[in-house]
Design a protein around this motif. Structure first.
Motif, PDB file in Angstrom:
ATOM      1  N   ARG A 288       0.828  -1.209   0.000  1.00 56.91           N
ATOM      2  CA  ARG A 288       0.000   0.000   0.000  1.00 56.91           C
ATOM      3  C   ARG A 288       0.863   1.260   0.000  1.00 56.91           C
ATOM      4  N   ILE A 289       1.994   1.197   0.700  1.00 57.38           N
ATOM      5  CA  ILE A 289       2.877   2.364   0.760  1.00 57.38           C
ATOM      6  C   ILE A 289       3.483   2.654  -0.607  1.00 57.38           C
ATOM      7  N   THR A 290       3.871   1.590  -1.310  1.00 56.79           N
ATOM      8  CA  THR A 290       4.521   1.774  -2.611  1.00 56.79           C
ATOM      9  C   THR A 290       3.525   1.858  -3.767  1.00 56.79           C
ATOM     10  N   LYS A 291       2.236   1.784  -3.464  1.00 58.89           N
ATOM     11  CA  LYS A 291       1.226   1.771  -4.526  1.00 58.89           C
ATOM     12  C   LYS A 291       1.310   2.992  -5.436  1.00 58.89           C
ATOM     13  N   PRO A 292       1.439   4.245  -4.918  1.00 54.39           N
ATOM     14  CA  PRO A 292       1.549   5.398  -5.829  1.00 54.39           C
ATOM     15  C   PRO A 292       2.756   5.296  -6.756  1.00 54.39           C
ATOM     16  N   PHE A 293       3.879   4.839  -6.211  1.00 58.03           N
ATOM     17  CA  PHE A 293       5.074   4.693  -7.046  1.00 58.03           C
ATOM     18  C   PHE A 293       4.851   3.619  -8.107  1.00 58.03           C
ATOM     19  N   VAL A 294       4.227   2.514  -7.708  1.00 56.84           N
ATOM     20  CA  VAL A 294       3.967   1.424  -8.656  1.00 56.84           C
ATOM     21  C   VAL A 294       3.074   1.918  -9.786  1.00 56.84           C
ATOM     22  N   GLU A 295       2.051   2.671  -9.437  1.00 58.17           N
ATOM     23  CA  GLU A 295       1.137   3.174 -10.466  1.00 58.17           C
ATOM     24  C   GLU A 295       1.861   4.111 -11.434  1.00 58.17           C
ATOM     25  N   ASN A 296       2.685   4.999 -10.897  1.00 55.39           N
ATOM     26  CA  ASN A 296       3.436   5.905 -11.765  1.00 55.39           C
ATOM     27  C   ASN A 296       4.425   5.147 -12.638  1.00 55.39           C
ATOM     28  N   TYR A 297       5.063   4.140 -12.037  1.00 52.89           N
ATOM     29  CA  TYR A 297       6.044   3.354 -12.790  1.00 52.89           C
ATOM     30  C   TYR A 297       5.366   2.574 -13.913  1.00 52.89           C
ATOM     31  N   GLU A 298       4.208   1.985 -13.617  1.00 50.20           N
ATOM     32  CA  GLU A 298       3.484   1.237 -14.641  1.00 50.20           C
ATOM     33  C   GLU A 298       3.012   2.158 -15.756  1.00 50.20           C
ATOM     34  N   LYS A 299       2.551   3.354 -15.395  1.00 48.93           N
ATOM     35  CA  LYS A 299       2.132   4.324 -16.418  1.00 48.93           C
ATOM     36  C   LYS A 299       3.316   4.741 -17.283  1.00 48.93           C
ATOM     37  N   GLN A 300       4.480   4.890 -16.636  1.00 53.66           N
ATOM     38  CA  GLN A 300       5.673   5.268 -17.386  1.00 53.66           C
ATOM     39  C   GLN A 300       6.045   4.175 -18.393  1.00 53.66           C
ATOM     40  N   LYS A 301       6.024   2.918 -17.952  1.00 54.09           N
ATOM     41  CA  LYS A 301       6.345   1.825 -18.862  1.00 54.09           C
ATOM     42  C   LYS A 301       5.327   1.730 -19.988  1.00 54.09           C
ATOM     43  N   GLN A 302       4.055   1.912 -19.636  1.00 54.97           N
ATOM     44  CA  GLN A 302       3.016   1.847 -20.659  1.00 54.97           C
ATOM     45  C   GLN A 302       3.178   2.982 -21.674  1.00 54.97           C
ATOM     46  N   PHE A 303       3.561   4.159 -21.165  1.00 52.68           N
ATOM     47  CA  PHE A 303       3.789   5.295 -22.067  1.00 52.68           C
ATOM     48  C   PHE A 303       4.945   5.013 -23.017  1.00 52.68           C
ATOM     49  N   ILE A 304       6.023   4.442 -22.475  1.00 56.53           N
ATOM     50  CA  ILE A 304       7.183   4.132 -23.318  1.00 56.53           C
ATOM     51  C   ILE A 304       6.799   3.127 -24.401  1.00 56.53           C
ATOM     52  N   THR A 305       6.050   2.093 -24.006  1.00 57.97           N
ATOM     53  CA  THR A 305       5.633   1.076 -24.985  1.00 57.97           C
ATOM     54  C   THR A 305       4.725   1.674 -26.047  1.00 57.97           C
ATOM     55  N   ASP A 306       3.727   2.438 -25.604  1.00 57.04           N
ATOM     56  CA  ASP A 306       2.785   3.032 -26.558  1.00 57.04           C
ATOM     57  C   ASP A 306       3.477   4.038 -27.470  1.00 57.04           C
ATOM     58  N   ALA A 307       4.306   4.887 -26.870  1.00 58.16           N
ATOM     59  CA  ALA A 307       5.011   5.894 -27.665  1.00 58.16           C
ATOM     60  C   ALA A 307       5.958   5.237 -28.655  1.00 58.16           C
ATOM     61  N   GLY A 308       6.606   4.147 -28.230  1.00 56.54           N
ATOM     62  CA  GLY A 308       7.511   3.437 -29.129  1.00 56.54           C
ATOM     63  C   GLY A 308       6.797   2.891 -30.344  1.00 56.54           C
ATOM     64  N   HIS A 309       5.636   2.296 -30.074  1.00 60.67           N
ATOM     65  CA  HIS A 309       4.869   1.763 -31.204  1.00 60.67           C
ATOM     66  C   HIS A 309       4.381   2.878 -32.123  1.00 60.67           C
ATOM     67  N   GLU A 310       4.001   4.010 -31.539  1.00 58.28           N
ATOM     68  CA  GLU A 310       3.530   5.127 -32.345  1.00 58.28           C
ATOM     69  C   GLU A 310       4.658   5.739 -33.173  1.00 58.28           C
ATOM     70  N   LEU A 311       5.879   5.686 -32.643  1.00 56.86           N
ATOM     71  CA  LEU A 311       7.023   6.272 -33.356  1.00 56.86           C
ATOM     72  C   LEU A 311       7.532   5.372 -34.474  1.00 56.86           C
ATOM     73  N   LYS A 312       7.293   4.084 -34.331  1.00 58.87           N
ATOM     74  CA  LYS A 312       7.829   3.149 -35.318  1.00 58.87           C
ATOM     75  C   LYS A 312       7.336   3.464 -36.737  1.00 58.87           C
ATOM     76  N   THR A 313       6.046   3.709 -36.868  1.00 58.07           N
ATOM     77  CA  THR A 313       5.468   3.938 -38.205  1.00 58.07           C
ATOM     78  C   THR A 313       6.022   5.200 -38.870  1.00 58.07           C
ATOM     79  N   PRO A 314       5.990   6.378 -38.218  1.00 55.23           N
ATOM     80  CA  PRO A 314       6.556   7.570 -38.884  1.00 55.23           C
ATOM     81  C   PRO A 314       8.044   7.435 -39.159  1.00 55.23           C
ATOM     82  N   LEU A 315       8.789   6.763 -38.298  1.00 57.70           N
ATOM     83  CA  LEU A 315      10.217   6.583 -38.541  1.00 57.70           C
ATOM     84  C   LEU A 315      10.448   5.707 -39.766  1.00 57.70           C
ATOM     85  N   ALA A 316       9.632   4.643 -39.885  1.00 54.67           N
ATOM     86  CA  ALA A 316       9.759   3.782 -41.069  1.00 54.67           C
ATOM     87  C   ALA A 316       9.410   4.546 -42.337  1.00 54.67           C
TER      88      ALA A 316
END
Length: 437
Positions: A208-236
């Protein structure tokens, strides 16, 4: 990473609590022990001033013409000595209660100037006989200390008024020391129970104490994954358009630069997506048994030509027939990253050495390379994302600072350990320890 964070939180909390409880326990113990010593020395001083005995309480009645009977309330404590009795003056009255002479157990021994026995008085104690009292006295005489403890007795060595010897007074403190030991044991028991209770609470509440950090970390990873996929097409598309333009216009410095940088950005995007996926919680690594030594040897051979062109020496000591159960593709990428890092950052004419050996149920892979300079301060950060020892972040060396992060994530996924060390700050040794299965 989240598990490590929770583990560090629990460990830090437990260590902090343990230190606080030990300090409190120590303070209570020291104060309690000092009180035992102080009370004992106060009684011994009274016995010293009265030749190894307690003084008698002598009172006058209210009329002042006779001594008060036992039980009567005294009006005063005389300072004159009535008859042969030595009174307890006012300075002693506040030092001990009326019951103290009856509660205290003590004995005394008189020795001459040479340490010879003169007299023994054990009338006020039942647990110590004459021979034991003499043994205690001899031990104290040989120690040469003025005060101290002899087993469970506090002793005081005092000079006789005649100067012909010493009187050693022993005061039994067994009951007080027993209570002190019980206090310490009880305190340690309470400390252990408190630590156990807090440990359980921290394990339950750490999530419970680390829950805010976990949520932010998961959002960060999800953002990196989503942004990476979005960047792949214009770069290609950018890369493809640059190739089409090159076909129409011919080779062009600006088109080559566009292609180079778009491919570089595509590689960075792929690495970020790969690292994010590797750190996804709950993702199981597919483990298959394969010949690890053959894979390492093949990877080393692919870097031989690159090392030779840069006038660098690449040697290897690979134990044959070393097999392990793991993700072959990920481990091949691990070895490639380590060799690429060693070749890239070794100096001109440097030396790279790869060693693979098996010890019981562990496989040890080490990659060594010489370097112009590497500070020991950098070692703790080598496996951090985007960290590079080259502070100028020169793109000519080709890295993004993600290679060793991917290597560390690969090792962690295989439940292994990776470390970096340097002996002289002119070389780097990266050691990977992996389980066989």
């Amino acid at each position: 990473m989240i598990k490590k964070l929770r583990r560090k939180l629990v460990i830090t909390s437990m260590v902090s609590l343990l230190l606080v409880l030990l300090v409190i326990e120590g303070i209570v113990g020291v104060l309690s022990y000092r009180k035992i010593v102080t009370d004992a020395d106060r009684i011994l001083n009274i016995l010293e001033q009265n030749d190894g005995k307690f003084p008698e309480m002598v009172y006058k009645d209210k009329n002042g013409d006779k001594f008060a009977e036992p039980g009567e309330i005294p009006e005063e404590i005389p300072v004159e000595n009535p008859g042969d009795k030595k009174p307890m003056g006012r300075d002693f009255a506040g030092k001990l209660s009326a019951e103290m002479p009856y509660e205290s157990r003590f004995f005394s021994i008189v020795l001459n100037a040479d340490g010879g026995l003169v007299t023994v008085d054990t009338g006020k104690i039942a647990s110590v006989d004459t021979s034991t009292a003499i043994e205690y006295a001899e031990t104290v005489w040989n120690k040469g200390k003025h005060r101290g403890f002899m087993k469970e007795c506090r002793y005081l060595v005092c000079e006789l008024e005649s100067g012909s010897g010493v009187r050693i007074i022993f005061l039994d403190r067994s009951r007080e020391l027993s209570n002190f030991n019980s206090l310490i044991i009880t305190g340690l028991g309470v400390t252990a129970l408190g630590l156990a209770a807090v440990f359980v609470l921290m394990v339950l509440l750490s999530a419970r104490i680390t829950k805010p950090f976990v949520e932010n970390y998961e959002k960060q990873k999800q953002f990196i994954t989503d942004a990476g996929h979005e960047l792949k097409t214009p770069l290609a598309i950018i890369d493809a358009d640059a190739e089409v333009l090159e076909m129409d216009l011919g080779e062009n410095e600006w088109l080559s630069d566009i292609q180079s940088q778009s491919r570089r950005l595509a590689g960075l995007t792929n690495d970020l997506i790969l690292l994010s996926r590797m750190e996804e919680s709950g993702k199981e690594t597919v483990m298959v048994e394969f010949p690890f030594s053959d894979m390492v040897e093949e990877t080393v051979n692919t870097f031989q030509a690159l090392a030779m062109t840069q006038n660098k020496t690449l040697v290897s000591e690979i134990a044959p027939m070393v097999s392990m159960c793991g993700d072959g593709k990920a481990l091949n990428r691990l070895v490639t990253i380590l060799l690429d890092n060693a070749v890239k950052y070794s100096e001109e004419g440097g030396r790279i050495q790869v060693r693979l050996e098996k010890e019981k149920k562990r496989i040890h892979l080490s990659v060594y390379n010489t370097a112009e300079f590497i500070s020991r301060d950098h070692l703790d950060h080598l496996f951090d994302r985007f960290y590079r020892t080259d502070s100028s972040r020169n793109s000519q060396t080709g890295g993004y600072g993600l290679g060793l992060s991917i290597a560390a994530a690969t090792v962690e996924a295989h439940k292994g350990k990776i470390t970096a060390s340097t002996e002289d700050e002119k070389s780097l040794l990266i050691t990977v320890t992996l389980p066989v299965g």
